[in-house]
Write a protein that holds these residues in place. Structure first.
Motif, PDB file in Angstrom:
ATOM      1  N   GLU A   1      10.549  -7.337   2.087  1.00 50.03           N
ATOM      2  CA  GLU A   1       9.340  -7.017   1.318  1.00 50.03           C
ATOM      3  C   GLU A   1       9.612  -5.902   0.306  1.00 50.03           C
ATOM      4  N   VAL A   2      10.305  -4.855   0.725  1.00 52.60           N
ATOM      5  CA  VAL A   2      10.578  -3.726  -0.164  1.00 52.60           C
ATOM      6  C   VAL A   2      11.451  -4.172  -1.335  1.00 52.60           C
ATOM      7  N   ILE A   3      12.500  -4.910  -1.065  1.00 54.16           N
ATOM      8  CA  ILE A   3      13.391  -5.380  -2.133  1.00 54.16           C
ATOM      9  C   ILE A   3      12.634  -6.264  -3.110  1.00 54.16           C
ATOM     10  N   ALA A   4      11.810  -7.170  -2.599  1.00 58.40           N
ATOM     11  CA  ALA A   4      11.040  -8.055  -3.475  1.00 58.40           C
ATOM     12  C   ALA A   4      10.079  -7.260  -4.355  1.00 58.40           C
ATOM     13  N   HIS A   5       9.395  -6.274  -3.782  1.00 59.35           N
ATOM     14  CA  HIS A   5       8.455  -5.461  -4.556  1.00 59.35           C
ATOM     15  C   HIS A   5       9.170  -4.674  -5.655  1.00 59.35           C
ATOM     16  N   VAL A   6      10.309  -4.085  -5.333  1.00 57.73           N
ATOM     17  CA  VAL A   6      11.020  -3.279  -6.329  1.00 57.73           C
ATOM     18  C   VAL A   6      11.492  -4.139  -7.487  1.00 57.73           C
ATOM     19  N   TYR A   7      12.160  -5.247  -7.189  1.00 59.31           N
ATOM     20  CA  TYR A   7      12.749  -6.037  -8.273  1.00 59.31           C
ATOM     21  C   TYR A   7      11.727  -6.871  -9.028  1.00 59.31           C
ATOM     22  N   ALA A   8      10.514  -6.965  -8.502  1.00 59.50           N
ATOM     23  CA  ALA A   8       9.443  -7.599  -9.271  1.00 59.50           C
ATOM     24  C   ALA A   8       8.995  -6.710 -10.424  1.00 59.50           C
ATOM     25  N   GLN A   9       9.248  -5.392 -10.294  1.00 55.36           N
ATOM     26  CA  GLN A   9       8.755  -4.467 -11.303  1.00 55.36           C
ATOM     27  C   GLN A   9       9.840  -3.657 -12.012  1.00 55.36           C
ATOM     28  N   PHE A  10      11.025  -3.551 -11.414  1.00 54.32           N
ATOM     29  CA  PHE A  10      12.053  -2.657 -11.959  1.00 54.32           C
ATOM     30  C   PHE A  10      13.437  -3.292 -11.936  1.00 54.32           C
ATOM     31  N   ARG A  11      14.259  -2.751 -12.775  1.00 52.24           N
ATOM     32  CA  ARG A  11      15.699  -2.880 -12.637  1.00 52.24           C
ATOM     33  C   ARG A  11      16.239  -1.472 -12.417  1.00 52.24           C
ATOM     34  N   LEU A  12      17.176  -1.358 -11.507  1.00 49.84           N
ATOM     35  CA  LEU A  12      17.742  -0.054 -11.174  1.00 49.84           C
ATOM     36  C   LEU A  12      19.174   0.011 -11.670  1.00 49.84           C
ATOM     37  N   HIS A  13      19.469   1.051 -12.441  1.00 49.62           N
ATOM     38  CA  HIS A  13      20.794   1.197 -13.036  1.00 49.62           C
ATOM     39  C   HIS A  13      21.495   2.424 -12.458  1.00 49.62           C
ATOM     40  N   PRO A  14      22.820   2.339 -12.309  1.00 48.79           N
ATOM     41  CA  PRO A  14      23.552   3.497 -11.774  1.00 48.79           C
ATOM     42  C   PRO A  14      23.540   4.655 -12.747  1.00 48.79           C
ATOM     43  N   THR A  15      23.553   5.845 -12.213  1.00 49.06           N
ATOM     44  CA  THR A  15      23.622   7.037 -13.038  1.00 49.06           C
ATOM     45  C   THR A  15      24.280   8.149 -12.234  1.00 49.06           C
TER      46      THR A  15
ATOM     47  N   ASP B   1       4.646   3.973  -8.841  1.00 48.88           N
ATOM     48  CA  ASP B   1       3.975   4.642  -9.963  1.00 48.88           C
ATOM     49  C   ASP B   1       4.792   5.844 -10.434  1.00 48.88           C
ATOM     50  N   ARG B   2       5.346   6.602  -9.499  1.00 54.24           N
ATOM     51  CA  ARG B   2       6.194   7.741  -9.872  1.00 54.24           C
ATOM     52  C   ARG B   2       7.449   7.300 -10.595  1.00 54.24           C
ATOM     53  N   TRP B   3       7.987   6.177 -10.174  1.00 53.63           N
ATOM     54  CA  TRP B   3       9.221   5.690 -10.793  1.00 53.63           C
ATOM     55  C   TRP B   3       9.037   5.387 -12.283  1.00 53.63           C
ATOM     56  N   ARG B   4       7.829   5.038 -12.680  1.00 55.44           N
ATOM     57  CA  ARG B   4       7.608   4.644 -14.078  1.00 55.44           C
ATOM     58  C   ARG B   4       7.816   5.803 -15.047  1.00 55.44           C
ATOM     59  N   THR B   5       7.700   7.015 -14.560  1.00 57.35           N
ATOM     60  CA  THR B   5       7.881   8.173 -15.446  1.00 57.35           C
ATOM     61  C   THR B   5       9.105   9.003 -15.064  1.00 57.35           C
ATOM     62  N   ALA B   6       9.919   8.477 -14.157  1.00 59.58           N
ATOM     63  CA  ALA B   6      11.088   9.225 -13.677  1.00 59.58           C
ATOM     64  C   ALA B   6      12.333   8.822 -14.452  1.00 59.58           C
TER      65      ALA B   6
ATOM     66  N   ASP C   1       0.832  -1.206   0.000  1.00 56.42           N
ATOM     67  CA  ASP C   1       0.000   0.000   0.000  1.00 56.42           C
ATOM     68  C   ASP C   1       0.866   1.255   0.000  1.00 56.42           C
ATOM     69  N   GLU C   2       1.910   1.271   0.823  1.00 60.17           N
ATOM     70  CA  GLU C   2       2.772   2.449   0.905  1.00 60.17           C
ATOM     71  C   GLU C   2       3.691   2.574  -0.310  1.00 60.17           C
ATOM     72  N   MET C   3       4.042   1.453  -0.933  1.00 63.37           N
ATOM     73  CA  MET C   3       4.948   1.490  -2.083  1.00 63.37           C
ATOM     74  C   MET C   3       4.259   1.851  -3.385  1.00 63.37           C
ATOM     75  N   GLY C   4       2.958   1.632  -3.450  1.00 63.24           N
ATOM     76  CA  GLY C   4       2.241   1.836  -4.701  1.00 63.24           C
ATOM     77  C   GLY C   4       2.476   3.190  -5.346  1.00 63.24           C
ATOM     78  N   PRO C   5       2.209   4.293  -4.641  1.00 65.19           N
ATOM     79  CA  PRO C   5       2.426   5.619  -5.249  1.00 65.19           C
ATOM     80  C   PRO C   5       3.882   5.864  -5.628  1.00 65.19           C
ATOM     81  N   MET C   6       4.813   5.363  -4.836  1.00 66.66           N
ATOM     82  CA  MET C   6       6.226   5.549  -5.142  1.00 66.66           C
ATOM     83  C   MET C   6       6.600   4.841  -6.440  1.00 66.66           C
TER      84      MET C   6
ATOM     85  N   VAL D   1      14.138   1.320 -14.484  1.00 67.01           N
ATOM     86  CA  VAL D   1      13.660   0.821 -15.774  1.00 67.01           C
ATOM     87  C   VAL D   1      12.634  -0.258 -15.505  1.00 67.01           C
ATOM     88  N   ALA D   2      11.378  -0.009 -15.918  1.00 73.49           N
ATOM     89  CA  ALA D   2      10.312  -0.973 -15.671  1.00 73.49           C
ATOM     90  C   ALA D   2      10.534  -2.232 -16.481  1.00 73.49           C
ATOM     91  N   LYS D   3      10.197  -3.355 -15.878  1.00 77.46           N
ATOM     92  CA  LYS D   3      10.333  -4.645 -16.571  1.00 77.46           C
ATOM     93  C   LYS D   3       9.168  -4.847 -17.530  1.00 77.46           C
TER      94      LYS D   3
END
Length: 417
Positions: free
Chosen positions: A378-392, A125-130, A118-123, A415-417
């Protein structure tokens, strides 16, 4: 009398200037040059850095009764959290621990997935356009919100808490490094920004308490237990200050260390050359992150009486320093210690079990370790289920203050999967 070796430092201040400019560098070099028991001098203060699991066990567990928390660092922390689990000694500490321990049993965190999602959902969603995100700030906001839901069954203004906490941590570390500070004379001499930040955190807590007292069917969470103790009779009662101190400690301690560790975890995975490392067990990813980047990177105790560690004398009243950051990278106990490798936590080894102490050791071991592990997994599992994070961008340095924070934003590209 066998005196431990150590850097000479300057005539008046010893190694204080070196510690102020590069604390980790000083401690690392000191152990390389002088071994696992190092005598350090910071002005009038004598400290011994111990960096072997047997020595750590001696101080924090086997002979913990020979050491207490009446130290310079705890005195500085007490300005924020009062006499609570972080700072209290003896009977006061034991009373707080008995009250709070039942809420932090592993079974209390087996069903937090809905809160995290519930708390991660809005975050997310923002990541998809960031184009990029500061994962340190993102985790701070997120874990504040999750912790408040778990501990207090309420929402808080995460940005408000984060801003106040940043001021508190910076000022506390400044005062810890300063040989002299006006606040040592009287709390009235604290800087205005610090006093305002402490007031802000207190206001957040009292808002939560006021809301709870208006509820008819209150949940059995930490806040309910604290309020029940506040209204109890006799020795079990918490007075107004103790109630505030306990709640503040658990709100701040419940999120700051976990958020930092999560940020470093995502950063380390993004920087890792091993393909598919994000598919490993989230618990192992977190365990390796807190090995390399333990939020509580240094612990201080005071010798109540003269003692001996590793054949060296520890004078009565002197400080003993233990650094999880150093012991977690000790080459005698860790293979390729600077490499991020979650797989090392998937297998049993004959490594000394106290070469890994991200949550402390002995009776003062962090009461929130099960909560931290549950949230992080839980947070790590939720993030990597939907994204890959790359250094920048450029990676900031490690900032060893009250906690082990990055010196600036930890930018990653989602980067969304």
């Amino acid at each position: 009398m066998t005196r431990a070796p150590g850097p000479k430092g300057s005539l008046f201040w010893g190694s204080l200037a070196d510690f102020t400019s590069d604390a980790l560098g000083l401690l690392w070099q000191a152990t390389r040059d002088h071994g696992d028991v190092v005598r350090l001098r910071f002005g009038p203060i004598t400290a011994h850095l111990v960096n072997h699991p047997d020595h750590i066990t001696h101080v924090l567990s086997r002979h913990a009764d020979r050491y207490d928390k009446n130290t310079r660092s705890v005195e500085r922390i007490r300005a924020t959290c009062g006499d609570s689990l972080l700072s209290a000694n003896a009977d006061a500490w034991a009373r707080h621990r008995r009250l709070i321990q039942p809420i932090f049993q592993p079974k209390m965190f087996t069903d937090i997935s809905a809160i995290v999602s519930d708390e991660m959902g809005p975050m997310l969603d923002r990541w998809r356009t960031a184009d990029k995100i500061d994962v340190a700030s993102e985790m701070m906001h997120l874990v504040i919100a999750i912790s408040a839901r778990i501990l207090f069954s309420s929402s808080v203004d995460a940005a408000r808490v984060e801003a106040a906490l940043a001021v508190i941590l910076e000022d506390t570390w400044r005062r810890l490094q300063a040989p002299l500070d006006p606040s040592m004379i009287s709390p009235a001499f604290h800087k205005r920004a610090f006093k305002d930040a402490v007031q802000t955190i207190g206001d957040v807590i009292f808002e939560l308490i006021a809301t709870r007292r208006r509820q008819i069917d209150a949940p059995d969470d930490l806040l309910s237990r604290l309020l029940a103790a506040h209204e109890a009779d006799g020795d079990a009662q918490l007075n107004d200050k103790e109630l505030r101190d306990a709640a503040v400690t658990l709100l701040l301690g419940g999120h700051e260390t976990t958020a930092n560790a999560l940020a470093w975890a995502f950063h380390a995975v993004a920087q890792s050359p091993d393909a598919g490392i994000e598919t490993q067990d989230p618990a192992h990813i977190f365990a390796e992150a807190v090995r390399l980047y333990p939020s509580i990177w240094i612990v201080e105790r005071r010798a109540i009486a003269a003692d001996t560690i590793g054949g060296f004398d520890i004078p009565r009243g002197s400080s003993v320093l233990i650094s999880p950051y150093l012991i977690h990278r000790h080459p005698d106990f860790w293979t390729d210690p600077d490499r991020f490798d979650p797989a090392r936590h998937a297998v049993e080894t004959d490594r000394h079990r106290h070469a890994y102490i991200p949550f402390g050791l002995g009776q003062h071991r962090c009461v929130g370790l099960h909560m931290a592990r549950a949230i992080a997994s839980e947070v790590i599992a939720h993030v990597y289920a939907q994204f890959r994070l790359h250094p920048t961008g450029q990676t900031p340095a490690v900032d060893p203050g009250i906690t082990l924070r990055p010196t600036g934003p930890l930018w990653l590209c989602p980067v969304a999967k």
